[in-house]
Design an enzyme around this catalytic site. Structure first.
Site, PDB file in Angstrom:
ATOM      1  N   TYR A  25       0.648  -1.003   0.251  1.00 29.50           N
ATOM      2  CA  TYR A  25      -0.117   0.155  -0.041  1.00 29.50           C
ATOM      3  C   TYR A  25       0.876   1.206   0.006  1.00 29.50           C
ATOM      4  CZ  TYR A  25      -3.208   3.465   1.552  1.00 29.50           C
ATOM      5  OH  TYR A  25      -3.923   4.766   1.571  1.00 29.50           O
ATOM      6  N   SER A 107      -3.836  12.240   8.295  1.00 33.18           N
ATOM      7  CA  SER A 107      -4.545  12.058   7.136  1.00 33.18           C
ATOM      8  C   SER A 107      -6.002  11.872   7.887  1.00 33.18           C
ATOM      9  CB  SER A 107      -4.242  10.762   6.440  1.00 33.18           C
ATOM     10  OG  SER A 107      -5.318  10.422   5.592  1.00 33.18           O
ATOM     11  N   GLN A 128      -5.319  16.865   7.356  1.00 29.21           N
ATOM     12  CA  GLN A 128      -5.544  16.798   6.049  1.00 29.21           C
ATOM     13  C   GLN A 128      -6.989  16.158   5.845  1.00 29.21           C
ATOM     14  OE1 GLN A 128      -6.006  13.529   4.602  1.00 29.21           O
ATOM     15  NE2 GLN A 128      -6.675  14.410   2.700  1.00 29.21           N
ATOM     16  N   TYR A 130     -10.521  15.256   3.587  1.00 35.16           N
ATOM     17  CA  TYR A 130     -10.843  14.793   2.462  1.00 35.16           C
ATOM     18  C   TYR A 130     -12.234  15.436   2.580  1.00 35.16           C
ATOM     19  CZ  TYR A 130      -7.186  11.739   0.837  1.00 35.16           C
ATOM     20  OH  TYR A 130      -5.933  10.723   0.294  1.00 35.16           O
ATOM     21  N   THR A 156      -7.136  18.292   0.461  1.00 38.12           N
ATOM     22  CA  THR A 156      -6.739  17.439  -0.743  1.00 38.12           C
ATOM     23  C   THR A 156      -7.453  17.454  -1.757  1.00 38.12           C
ATOM     24  OG1 THR A 156      -5.262  15.820   0.704  1.00 38.12           O
ATOM     25  CG2 THR A 156      -6.005  15.163  -1.487  1.00 38.12           C
ATOM     26  N   ARG A 165      -5.194   1.326  -8.287  1.00 42.98           N
ATOM     27  CA  ARG A 165      -4.029   0.535  -7.769  1.00 42.98           C
ATOM     28  C   ARG A 165      -3.899  -0.856  -7.623  1.00 42.98           C
ATOM     29  NH1 ARG A 165      -4.866   5.203  -2.674  1.00 42.98           N
ATOM     30  NH2 ARG A 165      -5.224   6.935  -4.129  1.00 42.98           N
ATOM     31  N   LYS A 252      -3.628  20.957  -1.564  1.00 37.28           N
ATOM     32  CA  LYS A 252      -2.688  19.681  -1.846  1.00 37.28           C
ATOM     33  C   LYS A 252      -3.166  19.102  -3.179  1.00 37.28           C
ATOM     34  CE  LYS A 252      -0.732  15.368  -0.219  1.00 37.28           C
ATOM     35  NZ  LYS A 252      -1.299  14.483  -0.955  1.00 37.28           N
ATOM     36  N   HIS A 276      -0.035  13.056  -6.076  1.00 36.17           N
ATOM     37  CA  HIS A 276      -0.670  12.206  -5.011  1.00 36.17           C
ATOM     38  C   HIS A 276       0.162  10.977  -5.132  1.00 36.17           C
ATOM     39  CE1 HIS A 276      -4.278  11.736  -2.355  1.00 36.17           C
ATOM     40  NE2 HIS A 276      -3.926  10.531  -2.334  1.00 36.17           N
ATOM     41  N   ARG A 279      -0.363   8.029  -7.354  1.00 32.15           N
ATOM     42  CA  ARG A 279      -1.323   7.094  -6.982  1.00 32.15           C
ATOM     43  C   ARG A 279      -2.574   7.404  -7.500  1.00 32.15           C
ATOM     44  NH1 ARG A 279      -0.344   3.789  -2.868  1.00 32.15           N
ATOM     45  NH2 ARG A 279      -2.239   3.946  -1.563  1.00 32.15           N
TER      46      ARG A 279
END
Length: 377
Positions: A25, A107, A128, A130, A156, A165, A252, A276, A279
């Site tokens: 990961y 995060s 951070q 989301y 972000t 991924r 970001k 990122h 990713r």
């Protein structure tokens, strides 16, 4: 641990100690991983000018990022599932960063919660964000970050849709891990990791479980996260987020000059040139390739930071020379954490600091604040 001299040494140790699904990961990109590799490879194309007979005494890497004093222009990136590289990973990394004098960024998708990290730190860390479809949850996250004393919000912008991924899909990644024969075998071959994980209660997404509506266990969390990332996120959303937050705001995920110029109207304190970590959009330019173009596009109207591909102090030095006022490391500190917990994070920071200091001196500079494109060949 043997003689650890480079971030690559820490990576090898982490690979031996962390179950494959979680090591992969941290150590993977989207699709072909072309952008992930370019993030590292493009640094090697930038050459430094060796200078001699210059006073190299009394050197300093100290500077500021968004008005905060830092011992060097490096912050720890927000990384999901950090607490699966090592038990209580976010808490350990935050403590290491605080002792080193650099920012730690937690995060949204962390294992340890905002409150967990606040309980073991004495100085403000960064958070951070989301943006989810559930705006009440987003507002609550912002309020929790404020209550914890976080001194900057990192918003972000580049995860409205999740990049594919392949390693994560093949591994069947989840937190906590599934108990299929494959996953049980991966964990059984990492006994120290298992022992450490058995001693902690933090094994799921601490910022979400018990806070988001109807998310009380792993099964409800899985369905919630699958549908919550908001593809409608736009520049208009930055305004209400900034107003709700009321503090320093960092954007970001900027990788284009046009987006960089658009960010100037948001009142953000800084932007992070980032893809990122390779990713998301595979085939995009590396962060370091786009950094000077974005610096030129915005001038001194907003502070420019960057992340992606940093594996040494020389990489940080090159980014600063190209105009970055700060940089972020994700994988380097994750490798350190997986290799040796809190001490491993400190080791990663020490490696980067030493390489940056020596390289700066050999380029004829004493202060990181004096570094500019003149050190590049």
């Amino acid at each position: 641990m043997g003689k650890i001299l480079t971030i690559a040494d820490l990576k090898q140790q982490a690979q031996r100690r962390v179950p494959k699904m979680f090591f992969d990961y941290a150590d993977s990109g989207a699709w072909t991983e072309g952008t992930y590799r370019a993030n590292e490879d493009d640094f090697s194309k930038i050459k430094l000018r060796q200078r001699v007979l210059v006073d190299m005494t009394d050197r300093s890497l100290a500077t500021e990022m968004v008005g905060e004093k830092v011992s060097m222009p490096v912050a720890l990136s927000p990384t999901g599932l950090t607490g699966m590289q090592h038990a209580d990973g976010e808490m350990l990394a935050a403590k290491a960063a605080e002792e080193f004098g650099v920012p730690f960024t937690l995060s949204t998708m962390s294992i340890c919660s905002i409150e967990d990290v606040a309980s073991v730190t004495s100085k403000p860390f960064w958070f951070q964000l989301y943006v989810m479809k559930d705006r009440d949850f987003v507002n609550n996250l912002i309020d929790r970050a404020k209550a914890a004393g976080c001194s900057a919000l990192v918003l972000t912008l580049d995860l409205q849709v999740l990049g594919q991924r392949h390693k994560d899909l093949r591994n069947g990644l989840s937190a906590p891990p599934k108990f299929t024969p494959k996953h049980i075998w991966q964990m059984a071959t990492r006994p120290q990791w298992c022992l450490d994980m058995a001693r902690t209660k933090r094994r799921s997404f601490g910022n979400i479980v018990g806070h988001a509506k109807n998310v009380s266990d792993l099964s409800s969390l899985s369905s919630w996260t699958a549908e919550q990332f908001d593809p409608r996120l736009s520049w208009k959303d930055v305004e209400w987020i900034k107003e709700r937050w009321g503090g320093k705001l960092i954007l970001k995920g900027i990788l284009d000059e046009e987006d960089a110029r658009a960010s100037l109207d948001t009142g953000a304190d800084a932007i992070i040139v980032s893809n990122h970590g390779g990713r998301q959009l595979d085939g995009a330019h590396s962060s370091i390739a786009m950094l000077p173009k974005i610096v030129d596009a915005v001038g001194d109207r907003v502070e420019v930071h960057m992340d992606g591909g940093i594996r040494s102090g020389q990489d940080v030095l090159k980014a600063v020379a190209l105009g970055a006022k700060g940089t972020y490391i994700g994988r380097p500190f994750l490798y350190g954490l997986g290799a040796d917990g809190k001490q491993g994070v400190t080791t990663a920071l020490e490696i980067i600091r030493k390489e940056m200091d020596i390289s700066m001196a050999l380029c004829g500079k004493r202060l990181i604040t004096d570094v500019d494109r003149s050190i590049l060949a």
